[in-house]
Scaffold this motif. Sequence first.
Motif, mmCIF file in Angstrom:
data_model
loop_
_atom_site.group_PDB
_atom_site.id
_atom_site.type_symbol
_atom_site.label_atom_id
_atom_site.label_comp_id
_atom_site.label_asym_id
_atom_site.label_seq_id
_atom_site.Cartn_x
_atom_site.Cartn_y
_atom_site.Cartn_z
ATOM 1 N N LYS A 290 0.823 -1.210 0.000
ATOM 2 C CA LYS A 290 0.000 0.000 0.000
ATOM 3 C C LYS A 290 0.859 1.263 0.000
ATOM 4 O O LYS A 290 0.640 2.175 -0.791
ATOM 5 N N SER A 291 1.857 1.335 0.896
ATOM 6 C CA SER A 291 2.669 2.555 0.999
ATOM 7 C C SER A 291 3.890 2.523 0.091
ATOM 8 O O SER A 291 4.329 3.567 -0.399
ATOM 9 N N GLY A 292 4.470 1.358 -0.115
ATOM 10 C CA GLY A 292 5.670 1.248 -0.931
ATOM 11 C C GLY A 292 6.930 1.734 -0.237
ATOM 12 O O GLY A 292 7.993 1.805 -0.866
ATOM 13 N N LYS A 293 6.858 2.100 1.037
ATOM 14 C CA LYS A 293 8.033 2.576 1.772
ATOM 15 C C LYS A 293 8.711 1.423 2.505
ATOM 16 O O LYS A 293 8.055 0.483 2.946
ATOM 17 N N TRP A 294 10.057 1.567 2.640
ATOM 18 C CA TRP A 294 10.847 0.523 3.304
ATOM 19 C C TRP A 294 11.077 0.923 4.760
ATOM 20 O O TRP A 294 11.420 2.061 5.060
ATOM 21 N N PHE A 295 10.883 -0.045 5.642
ATOM 22 C CA PHE A 295 11.089 0.157 7.075
ATOM 23 C C PHE A 295 12.018 -0.927 7.608
ATOM 24 O O PHE A 295 11.884 -2.106 7.241
ATOM 25 N N LEU A 311 3.056 -8.714 11.625
ATOM 26 C CA LEU A 311 2.619 -8.174 10.342
ATOM 27 C C LEU A 311 1.108 -7.956 10.375
ATOM 28 O O LEU A 311 0.374 -8.585 11.148
ATOM 29 N N ILE A 312 0.619 -7.078 9.531
ATOM 30 C CA ILE A 312 -0.786 -6.673 9.569
ATOM 31 C C ILE A 312 -1.613 -7.530 8.608
ATOM 32 O O ILE A 312 -1.200 -7.767 7.455
ATOM 33 N N ILE A 313 -2.769 -7.965 9.103
ATOM 34 C CA ILE A 313 -3.657 -8.803 8.298
ATOM 35 C C ILE A 313 -4.127 -8.024 7.071
ATOM 36 O O ILE A 313 -4.502 -6.858 7.152
ATOM 37 N N GLY A 314 -4.103 -8.669 5.925
ATOM 38 C CA GLY A 314 -4.586 -8.072 4.697
ATOM 39 C C GLY A 314 -3.518 -7.365 3.885
ATOM 40 O O GLY A 314 -3.754 -7.009 2.728
ATOM 41 N N ASN A 315 -2.321 -7.140 4.440
ATOM 42 C CA ASN A 315 -1.240 -6.474 3.705
ATOM 43 C C ASN A 315 -0.373 -7.484 2.970
ATOM 44 O O ASN A 315 -0.244 -8.644 3.374
ATOM 45 N N THR A 316 0.247 -6.990 1.897
ATOM 46 C CA THR A 316 1.211 -7.792 1.129
ATOM 47 C C THR A 316 2.579 -7.153 1.301
ATOM 48 O O THR A 316 2.751 -5.951 1.074
ATOM 49 N N TYR A 317 3.578 -7.955 1.687
ATOM 50 C CA TYR A 317 4.898 -7.433 2.054
ATOM 51 C C TYR A 317 5.988 -7.953 1.122
ATOM 52 O O TYR A 317 5.937 -9.113 0.673
ATOM 53 N N SER A 318 6.976 -7.051 0.883
ATOM 54 C CA SER A 318 8.220 -7.427 0.221
ATOM 55 C C SER A 318 9.353 -7.243 1.231
ATOM 56 O O SER A 318 9.249 -6.451 2.173
ATOM 57 N N PHE A 319 10.465 -7.958 1.001
ATOM 58 C CA PHE A 319 11.573 -7.932 1.958
ATOM 59 C C PHE A 319 12.898 -7.794 1.214
ATOM 60 O O PHE A 319 13.053 -8.298 0.094
ATOM 61 N N ARG A 320 13.859 -7.098 1.879
ATOM 62 C CA ARG A 320 15.216 -6.990 1.350
ATOM 63 C C ARG A 320 16.203 -6.980 2.518
ATOM 64 O O ARG A 320 15.846 -6.624 3.650
#
Length: 456
Positions: A290-295, A311-320
């Motif tokens: 949703k936000s596209g920002k890296w934390f 992690l939040i229900i309903g969100n899709t996450y990428s990792f690096r």
Amino acid sequence: MNLLPSPRKMEQKGLQHLQKVLKVPQLNQQPQPLNLKRRNQRKHCGFVPEPPSCPLSLAVEEVSENSFTLTWKAPEQTGRAGLDGYVVEICKDGSSDWKAVNQEPFLSTRYTIPNLSSGDKIHVRVTAVSASGASVPATLEQPVLIREILQLPKIRMPRHLRETYIRRVGDAVNIMIPFQGKPQPEVTWSKGGQPLDTSRINIRTTARDTIFYIRQAQRGDSGTYELTVRIDGAEDRATLDIQVVETPGPPQNLKLVDVWGFNVALEWIPPADNGNAEIKGYRVQKSDKKSGKWFTVLERCTRTSCTISDLIIGNTYSFRVFSENICGLSDSAAVASGVAHIEKTKTTYQPEKIPQREMMEPPKFTQPLTDRTTTRGYSTHLFCSVRGFPQPKIIWLKNQMEIREDPKYIALIDQGVCSLEIRKPGPFDGGVYTCKAVNALGEASVDCRLDVKVPK
């Protein structure tokens, strides 16, 4: 036969020469008055001019192949006229010709006599001079032999260079290492037993130190360098460890191992290039769609795997993941090929099953009646307690006769506690009282005796 004059005559002759050169009054000659007025003032004050006393602690500080250095202390007495300075004289061994090496007196208590010949033996004396005259000279007992004192070679490695010297790629390397030794030692540098590459490394050596300089360090400049300081057969060695580092490469083969609930498991392998330094850890970051920002979720992770939670229900996450060494983070990161979607799990409420318990129970007295004694005319109570299910029916009896609706008696039951009030009993109310409990499963009873006393 000794042809040389006595030391006393040599000293007198030297003083006469000194007085002639410097034009100072003789030791036994009174100084000439500057004018009549000043002479009268001195006479009136009783002033008697006195020359300074002899300089103290004359010693040789350093000797080289063509010079030597003297030191001494000021005389105890300088006279009222004050000290004008010192005169240093030398005389070669075997000669009586004393020669002043300074043309004018000076006030320093240290003096270097230059331009001497190696191998000569030189006598030396120092005289304190003032307007009142010259002191008795301070002399050395033995002549000074002009030769260079041999000093074994010694490398004075600075403390911060005794450990690995770390620089970043592109930084300048400028190191100065002092040493000592006489005569002038021979200084050589090498790396792995081979001479240095002078196209990259510049060496500048002076009489007391050597300078190691690289304009722009590269990783190939890392290694152990050997420094040798040699004088004839004597030598001293030291090593210098240089480590040129840069930022590491990214981790490899980052994988999304598992996703469950609110959690994700990641796994990777160390980078192929560690930047010529130990990997201190890894930094793990997440980004939601949703936000596209890296934390950043983990810093300095020392393992090559981790679990990310909350992690939040309903969100899709990428990792690096970044790798990190002494220089900092890698320029790029390893990005997981897949994404993690945190789905909402379906749950069905299932009430807890409570086992059925058999509640049916025949009557049972938990607290029996107790015998009582009372006085005529004073109301009294009889108490007992009973349990049972269904709730039992309570029947009161007197002398085995059921007590029915009689206003003299009041029967109550509350939460299993049974009571019978006997109002203003008389002698005929005494006897055996019985409480009987009856339900569908059975019956139970308890007895007590009541005595009524008649006051006299």
